[in-house]
Every structure is written in C-alpha cells, then in structure tokens.
Design a protein around this motif. Structure first.
Motif, mmCIF file in Angstrom:
data_model
loop_
_atom_site.group_PDB
_atom_site.id
_atom_site.type_symbol
_atom_site.label_atom_id
_atom_site.label_comp_id
_atom_site.label_asym_id
_atom_site.label_seq_id
_atom_site.Cartn_x
_atom_site.Cartn_y
_atom_site.Cartn_z
ATOM 1 N N PHE A 206 -27.538 -88.049 52.947
ATOM 2 C CA PHE A 206 -27.075 -89.408 52.648
ATOM 3 C C PHE A 206 -26.259 -89.382 51.352
ATOM 4 C CE2 PHE A 206 -31.482 -90.761 54.437
ATOM 5 C CZ PHE A 206 -31.083 -90.413 55.711
ATOM 6 N N GLN B 219 -22.378 -93.494 54.864
ATOM 7 C CA GLN B 219 -22.617 -94.709 54.062
ATOM 8 C C GLN B 219 -24.069 -94.703 53.588
ATOM 9 O OE1 GLN B 219 -20.191 -96.849 53.284
ATOM 10 N NE2 GLN B 219 -18.842 -95.472 54.420
ATOM 11 N N PRO B 220 -24.376 -95.392 52.451
ATOM 12 C CA PRO B 220 -25.741 -95.352 51.923
ATOM 13 C C PRO B 220 -26.803 -95.784 52.944
ATOM 14 C CG PRO B 220 -24.265 -96.264 50.295
ATOM 15 C CD PRO B 220 -23.449 -96.098 51.554
ATOM 16 N N VAL B 221 -27.928 -95.103 52.859
ATOM 17 C CA VAL B 221 -29.070 -95.352 53.756
ATOM 18 C C VAL B 221 -30.307 -95.508 52.881
ATOM 19 C CG1 VAL B 221 -30.538 -94.341 55.567
ATOM 20 C CG2 VAL B 221 -28.066 -93.904 55.595
ATOM 21 N N ALA B 222 -31.216 -96.403 53.260
ATOM 22 C CA ALA B 222 -32.527 -96.469 52.603
ATOM 23 C C ALA B 222 -33.526 -95.724 53.469
ATOM 24 C CB ALA B 222 -32.965 -97.920 52.412
ATOM 25 N N LEU C 80 -32.598 -86.885 52.307
ATOM 26 C CA LEU C 80 -31.698 -87.514 51.329
ATOM 27 C C LEU C 80 -30.409 -86.710 51.132
ATOM 28 C CD1 LEU C 80 -34.172 -88.835 48.593
ATOM 29 C CD2 LEU C 80 -32.889 -90.184 50.262
ATOM 30 N N ARG D 50 -33.231 -94.429 43.513
ATOM 31 C CA ARG D 50 -31.828 -94.415 43.956
ATOM 32 C C ARG D 50 -31.259 -93.023 43.793
ATOM 33 N NH1 ARG D 50 -26.859 -94.701 41.754
ATOM 34 N NH2 ARG D 50 -25.294 -95.931 42.871
ATOM 35 N N LYS D 51 -30.550 -92.571 44.792
ATOM 36 C CA LYS D 51 -29.898 -91.264 44.693
ATOM 37 C C LYS D 51 -28.651 -91.398 43.815
ATOM 38 C CE LYS D 51 -27.754 -87.612 47.424
ATOM 39 N NZ LYS D 51 -27.570 -86.967 48.717
ATOM 40 N N ILE E 32 -27.940 -102.530 50.479
ATOM 41 C CA ILE E 32 -28.095 -101.520 51.537
ATOM 42 C C ILE E 32 -28.020 -102.181 52.912
ATOM 43 C CG2 ILE E 32 -29.862 -100.016 52.602
ATOM 44 C CD1 ILE E 32 -28.552 -98.668 50.262
ATOM 45 N N SER F 2 -27.710 -94.054 47.991
ATOM 46 C CA SER F 2 -28.791 -94.221 48.973
ATOM 47 C C SER F 2 -30.105 -94.396 48.220
ATOM 48 C CB SER F 2 -28.861 -93.002 49.897
ATOM 49 O OG SER F 2 -27.703 -92.951 50.714
ATOM 50 N N TYR F 3 -31.128 -94.829 48.934
ATOM 51 C CA TYR F 3 -32.417 -95.103 48.301
ATOM 52 C C TYR F 3 -33.549 -94.426 49.055
ATOM 53 C CZ TYR F 3 -30.516 -98.729 45.247
ATOM 54 O OH TYR F 3 -29.812 -99.402 44.280
#
Ligand SMILES: C[S@@+](CC[C@H](N)C(=O)[O-])C[C@H]1O[C@@H](n2cnc3c(N)ncnc32)[C@H](O)[C@@H]1O
Length: 265
Positions: free
Chosen positions: A182, A152-155, A179, A263-264, A73, A186-187
């Motif tokens: 995202f 883009q993935p986001v935490a 979420l 995790r999504k 991430i 993503s997390y």
C-alpha cells in the motif's frame, strides 16, 4: 473451500469457534451450544467480558469513522471480520463516504455463510468478501486487488484477530507484507486483548481450554511494537475506551482491550 457466499459451508459445531463465541458475547444469535458454553464460562469468571466485546466494537466504529472522515481513506481491508453485526465496517465507512470500498476477509465458514449481509454496499461504493487466512497475505492481496486500487491508500484493519497469532515476529511480518503493497498515507488499525487484567488472563485461559483458534494476550508494549515504522495517530496505544471517545463515553473506564491506529509515512 469456495468463497461464494451462496455455497453451504461445512460447519464443525462440536468445537467452539472464536467468531461464534465473539458473536454470542456481543449479544448475537449466530452461535451454537458449544460456543455459548465457553461464553458463559468466561462471563462467569469475568461478568463484564460482554461489555468488553461491545466496547471493542465501539472503538472499531470510531476508528473507521476517523479513517473515512478526517484521514480521508476510501478503501478498507478488514481481516478477521467476524459475523455480521450492527455497524459493520462498510456501513460505518459509507455513512461518511458513500464511495468507500471495503474488502472483508475471514476464514470461518459461518462468517462466509453470512457474508451476504456484508455485501450491501451503496451504489457508489463496493464491498467484497474473501474466504482466506491471515497467514496467507499474498492470497489476500491477490483477491483484494479485484475490488481495491492498491496504488491508492488503504486502511488495513486487524480487529481482534492478531491475538490468534502467538508469535510477534509472524504477526509483524504479516502486517509489513500487507502494508508494503500500500502507498504512503495508508493506515493500520487494530485492537486486541492485553494481559494487563488478571480476570481477562483467566478468561483467555478458559477460552483456550477448548476454543479454536487459540487466543494469546499481549502486553501493551508488544502491541506498540507492531506499529514500528508507522506514525501513531493520537492518542497512540491505549485502552479502546480512551481512543477518541465520543463525548457520551468520555469517562468510560479503562479496560484491558488495547488499540492503536498508525499511518504509513
Ligand atoms: C474476536 S473476532 C473479531 C471480529 C471483528 N473484527 C470485531 O472486532 O468484532 C476474530 C475474528 O477473526 C477471525 N480469524 C481468526 N483467525 C483468523 C485467521 N488466521 N485468518 C482469518 N480470520 C481469522 C475469526 O474467525 C473471527 O471472526
């Protein structure tokens, strides 16, 4: 209120504030007499509460290291940042990936006043601070988009903040709203106080006699339900001391601060 960190915020030093009490329990200096009084009352009934605060921060560091490293991430939305301390999210993430981008969010004016210490990004990465309330996820997303690429993935990090929302449905709705913007991959990472320890229940009672905002303990099952729809990362919902401990902490005692990373799909 402006979220320009150079503005002098209006501080209410007559009411104990959660960010300042937490700072006191972590051994920090950014707190006032009213905050220290609540902190001292809590540690009188629960001498180890300061240790619980520090162990929770140690989990935060391991979770960020995991996310920036193994999970790959590069973008973090850390809501309920708290006062700057050792090992702030951007320092931990950028030590693993100097290009990491971090948006901090808190609603406490003293956190805003100290936000400059959170804006010491590497040149390759970025940090930003947003003065906003968790209850306004749309505003948070609007401002986060100025620094993060939400395609883009986001935490999403909600560390020690969800206890301030009493209603599980409200908490879940806020998590899901954030979420939903995202992408897959993503997390969501969090920790919070659980209700498994009678001494901690007493500490929460003392906290809530005067401090703002109030803090509500959840059972581990209620914490687990906040991850519905996500894939839990091993070891799942657990005491903060049991979440991928560093070798030196491998036999740390279980405490009632609970956490998880999901995790999504
Ligand atoms: C217990 S501290 C945790 C700080 C930090 N995340 C950590 O783990 O050490 C909780 C933080 O959440 C912030 N907070 C509480 N309710 C909030 C809300 N509704 N919106 C934004 N921030 C909030 C407080 O100001 C405080 O800084």
């Amino acid at each position: 209120m402006s979220d320009d960190p150079t503005d002098v915020p209006k501080l209410d030093t007559s009411v104990p504030q959660t960010a300042r009490i937490w700072n006191y329990l972590l051994g920090g200096k950014d707190n006032f007499e009213v905050d220290r009084a609540v902190g001292d009352q809590i540690t009188a009934s629960l001498p180890h509460f300061g240790t619980h605060a520090r162990l929770s921060r140690r989990y935060l560091v391991r979770a960020v290291r995991y996310l920036a490293g193994e999970a790959g991430i590069t973008q973090f939305l850390d809501i309920g940042t708290g006062l700057p301390t050792a090992d702030n999210t951007h320092e931990v993430a950028q030590a693993t990936n100097p290009a990491a981008r971090i948006v901090y969010v808190d609603h406490d004016p003293l956190v805003l006043a100290h936000a400059r210490a959170l804006l010491t990004s590497t040149e390759q990465g970025a940090t930003a601070y947003v003065d906003a309330d968790l209850r306004d996820p749309e505003q948070i997303l609007k401002r986060a988009r100025e620094t993060l690429d939400l395609d883009q993935p986001v935490a999403l990090m909600l560390m020690g903040i969800l206890g301030h929302l009493e209603d599980d449905a409200e908490a879940k709705q806020i998590i899901d709203t954030l979420l939903a913007r995202f992408p897959s991959g993503s997390y969501f990472a969090m920790y919070d106080g659980s209700d498994t320890d009678p001494d901690v229940r007493e500490a929460a009672r003392i906290w809530n006699l005067s401090a703002e905002p109030k803090y509500h303990l959840r059972s581990p099952e209620r914490i687990a339900a906040l991850f519905d729809g996500l894939e839990l990362v091993e070891p799942g919902v657990t005491s903060v001391t049991r979440w991928r401990p560093d070798p030196a902490d491998a036999d740390a005692e279980e405490i009632s601060q609970y956490c998880a990373v999901g995790r999504k799909p």
